[in-house]
Scaffold this motif. Structure first.
Motif, PDB file in Angstrom:
ATOM      1  N   GLU A 140      26.570 -47.512   5.263  1.00  0.00           N
ATOM      2  CA  GLU A 140      25.330 -47.139   4.582  1.00  0.00           C
ATOM      3  C   GLU A 140      24.798 -48.301   3.762  1.00  0.00           C
ATOM      4  O   GLU A 140      23.572 -48.555   3.740  1.00  0.00           O
ATOM      5  N   ASN A 144      21.290 -50.063   4.455  1.00  0.00           N
ATOM      6  CA  ASN A 144      20.290 -50.113   3.391  1.00  0.00           C
ATOM      7  C   ASN A 144      19.809 -51.549   3.166  1.00  0.00           C
ATOM      8  O   ASN A 144      18.611 -51.801   2.971  1.00  0.00           O
ATOM      9  N   ARG A 147      17.527 -52.420   5.956  1.00  0.00           N
ATOM     10  CA  ARG A 147      16.225 -51.779   5.761  1.00  0.00           C
ATOM     11  C   ARG A 147      15.388 -52.538   4.749  1.00  0.00           C
ATOM     12  O   ARG A 147      14.184 -52.817   4.981  1.00  0.00           O
ATOM     13  N   HIS A 171      19.178 -46.262   8.684  1.00  0.00           N
ATOM     14  CA  HIS A 171      19.717 -46.023   7.341  1.00  0.00           C
ATOM     15  C   HIS A 171      19.866 -44.538   7.061  1.00  0.00           C
ATOM     16  O   HIS A 171      20.877 -44.080   6.508  1.00  0.00           O
TER      17      HIS A 171
END
Length: 390
Positions: A140, A144, A147, A171
């Protein structure tokens, strides 16, 4: 600026370690805690105590009979009578009771064994879920970062909306996976809490300890000496043997001793009475036959139990060895061949698209998950193997 962003991406995505720590003695400590706090085991322990107390009922001689009479001629009669039981006098009833007490204790040990096996399986699952939560957490974080990076690239015109949408969906998927694994872990913790007398369990271990199995012959020998299943079968035979001797003693005539005295103003008489009960209608011969059949049955059950223990131990040992070997090879191959930096360089050089990059990263993620599952499955097999010796 682009170089700096690529460096950030490389640092966060280049290494995909299976973050974990050795289990040490935490697993054994948790099992000890559960054994101490489990309410079912406490009730079963009290049940064994009650059974042992119940086994003592009937071990003593019958209570003596005392009589008194008063005639109109002022003549008083006193009598005392005591029945004698050969099974009690010879100690045979006490021996049967002793074996019954052992059976009650062994039945408790079997229940304890089953409950601790269930708890250990849950702990193995919890350790796997801890490791998976860590892995999903790192995924994650990396998703992130990716992203954020592409959102910044989109503002500068270095990425298009389609790429931004892909990294956002990626994400979101990692967040969903992380939440799902955490929910599964919470469920496992709830099951362990139940087994622990509704007291919370603390276990942050995310790695199993080194597992080395002794030779199968050593385990066979150990199982024959400490397995509660075998001990229970042997004790059943011993009790049936003692019960057979007791049934034979009950076929013998029983005696009763008594004293009787008559007292009046004129004379006083005393007498000693001896009585004998002849087992004509008590069907004691059938009891002996039935007990011999029960002894034969117990011997057959012991042979069957020994066969089942050997068969189960052999099967569990082979499965555990195979799964341990698979898990070790899988982790070794992953460690030797994992090099996601090649993907990072390819993405940075424009040799692969973002969607190709994400697909390849998913391949590495799947490999990591399979390693964790292989280690969990092997440890589950080891737990099942060791359940025989708890």
């Amino acid at each position: 600026m682009k170089t700096k962003r690529h460096l950030i991406l490389y640092c966060l995505l280049a290494a995909l370690p299976l973050h974990a720590q050795p289990a040490g003695n935490e697993r054994d400590n948790l099992l000890s805690e559960i054994e101490k706090n489990n309410t079912t085991l406490a009730a079963l322990r009290q049940k064994a105590v009650a059974e042992k107390q119940g086994n003592k009922v009937g071990n003593a001689l019958p209570d003596p009979k005392i009589g008194f009479s008063q005639s109109w001629a002022n003549k008083q009669t006193y009598s005392v009578e005591q029945e004698l039981d050969w099974g009690t006098l010879s100690g045979l009833r006490k021996k049967v009771t002793s074996k019954s007490d052992e059976i009650a204790e062994l039945n408790y040990q079997l229940e304890r064994q089953a409950l601790l096996s269930e708890a250990d399986q849950l702990i193995v699952q919890l350790i796997y879920q801890n490791a998976l939560c860590e892995e999903m957490g790192y995924r994650e974080e990396r998703a992130n970062t990716l992203r954020q990076l592409y959102e910044k690239k989109f503002k500068t015109g270095d990425a298009n909306q389609l790429e931004v949408n892909k990294v956002r969906l990626n994400h979101t998927a990692t967040i969903a996976n992380l939440m799902n694994v955490r929910a599964q872990r919470d469920n496992t913790l709830g099951e362990l809490k139940r087994l622990n007398g509704n007291r919370p369990i603390q276990c942050t271990t995310a790695r199993y300890g080194q597992t080395q199995l002794p030779p199968l012959a050593n385990l066979m020998e150990r199982a024959e000496s400490i397995s509660p299943q075998l001990a229970l079968a042997r004790t059943h035979i011993q009790r049936e043997q003692q019960q057979l001797q007791l049934s034979k003693s009950e076929a013998m005539p029983s005696l009763s001793l008594g004293y009787e005295g008559e007292f009046s103003k004129i004379e006083r008489t005393n007498s000693l009475n001896i009585g004998m009960s002849i087992p004509v209608w008590s069907n004691t011969r059938n009891k002996v036959r039935q007990q011999r059949a029960s002894l034969t049955l117990a011997e057959m059950e012991q042979a069957d139990t020994e066969l089942q223990i050997r068969s189960d131990l052999d099967r569990r040992y082979n499965v555990a060895c195979q799964l341990l070997e698979i898990a070790a090879k899988f982790r070794k191959e992953l460690t030797a061949n994992e090099d996601i930096s090649i993907l990072d360089k390819s993405l940075e050089a424009g040799q692969i698209s973002l969607i190709e990059y994400l697909n390849e990263v998913d391949f590495y993620y799947d490999a990591h998950t399979q390693v964790l599952e292989a280690e969990r499955d092997s440890e589950m097999a080891v737990s099942e193997l060791w359940s025989i010796f708890r």
